[in-house]
Design a protein around this motif. Sequence first.
Motif, PDB file in Angstrom:
ATOM      1  N   ARG A 234       0.833  -1.209   0.000  1.00  0.00           N
ATOM      2  CA  ARG A 234       0.000   0.000   0.000  1.00  0.00           C
ATOM      3  C   ARG A 234       0.865   1.255   0.000  1.00  0.00           C
ATOM      4  O   ARG A 234       0.555   2.246  -0.666  1.00  0.00           O
ATOM      5  N   VAL A 235       1.942   1.233   0.768  1.00  0.00           N
ATOM      6  CA  VAL A 235       2.836   2.386   0.823  1.00  0.00           C
ATOM      7  C   VAL A 235       3.485   2.623  -0.540  1.00  0.00           C
ATOM      8  O   VAL A 235       3.558   3.755  -1.032  1.00  0.00           O
ATOM      9  N   LEU A 236       3.939   1.557  -1.194  1.00  0.00           N
ATOM     10  CA  LEU A 236       4.569   1.699  -2.507  1.00  0.00           C
ATOM     11  C   LEU A 236       3.598   2.230  -3.540  1.00  0.00           C
ATOM     12  O   LEU A 236       3.934   3.084  -4.368  1.00  0.00           O
ATOM     13  N   ALA A 238       0.926   4.075  -2.936  1.00  0.00           N
ATOM     14  CA  ALA A 238       0.643   5.470  -2.626  1.00  0.00           C
ATOM     15  C   ALA A 238       1.766   6.378  -3.111  1.00  0.00           C
ATOM     16  O   ALA A 238       1.526   7.478  -3.617  1.00  0.00           O
ATOM     17  N   GLN A 239       3.004   5.918  -2.972  1.00  0.00           N
ATOM     18  CA  GLN A 239       4.145   6.718  -3.402  1.00  0.00           C
ATOM     19  C   GLN A 239       4.190   6.871  -4.919  1.00  0.00           C
ATOM     20  O   GLN A 239       4.622   7.894  -5.441  1.00  0.00           O
ATOM     21  N   SER A 240       3.735   5.825  -5.630  1.00  0.00           N
ATOM     22  CA  SER A 240       3.776   5.857  -7.090  1.00  0.00           C
ATOM     23  C   SER A 240       2.504   6.426  -7.703  1.00  0.00           C
ATOM     24  O   SER A 240       2.412   6.557  -8.921  1.00  0.00           O
ATOM     25  N   GLY A 241       1.500   6.743  -6.867  1.00  0.00           N
ATOM     26  CA  GLY A 241       0.251   7.300  -7.375  1.00  0.00           C
ATOM     27  C   GLY A 241      -0.642   6.277  -8.019  1.00  0.00           C
ATOM     28  O   GLY A 241      -1.539   6.622  -8.797  1.00  0.00           O
ATOM     29  N   GLU A 245      -4.736  -1.156  -5.951  1.00  0.00           N
ATOM     30  CA  GLU A 245      -3.540  -1.969  -5.860  1.00  0.00           C
ATOM     31  C   GLU A 245      -3.818  -3.442  -5.655  1.00  0.00           C
ATOM     32  O   GLU A 245      -2.964  -4.273  -5.852  1.00  0.00           O
TER      33      GLU A 245
END
Length: 259
Positions: A234-236, A238-241, A245
């Motif tokens: 989820r963090v990855l 969110a970082q990539s927009g 997911e």
Amino acid sequence: MVAHEIEYKLHGDDMQFVEIELDPGESAIAEAGAMMMMDDGIEMETVFGDGSNQSKGLLGKLVGAGKRLITGESLFMTVFTNHQMEKKHVSFAAPYPGKIIPLDLKEFGGKVICQKDSFLCAAKGVSVGVEFQRKLGTGFFGGEGFIMQKLEGDGLAFLHAGGTIIQKDLLPGEKLKIDTGCLVAMTKDVDYNIEFVGKVKTAFFGGEGLFFATVRGPGSVWVQSLPFSRLADRVLVAQSGGKDEGSILGGIGDLFDGD
């Protein structure tokens, strides 16, 4: 080897640590880097393997270390020993938000099988080894692969897992289906396998993955609500927009959104 009879206290709620009380001469073992704080008078020693086979000579130590290497863990563990004439305390913290699960291995037939990254610490004398899954389906599609850890002995061991933890006690023949990443541990008599979700549309568009774990009683299983791998994904995203997911729809949606 008879495990040391340690006492403990859990602190916190969602970001817990465990405080272990050591009598004079008692020891605890832990993963490298798990120690949070300790009283003056406790000595640390780095050892090959889990410290339970130190009397077996160099070969025994190398075998223990080799088992840990297979599971992807460090070759070394740390032993914390109270060399004073009074009780001392050492505390260990989980590496991410979640719960710490205390297990008295005597109550579970002397053996618990767990995810390879869930072990936190234990009384000295508990053996941390390798459990190979013999079924091909489990090995290729089980998320954790052929290899899980096994904790053996008659002492206290502590696991950590993400989110909320629930213990399910299964009757003989009772079956439970679990997301492969959510299964934390199980007792030695539980039958563990991997099954396909059954429907192609569900597999590709449902966001739940192609396979789930099935466990069949008798025995106990421990399930976590938030595996660290899911949180990291989820963090990855969110970082990539990214979007959606959990399924293939995220990639399709990006085509229409112009991303």
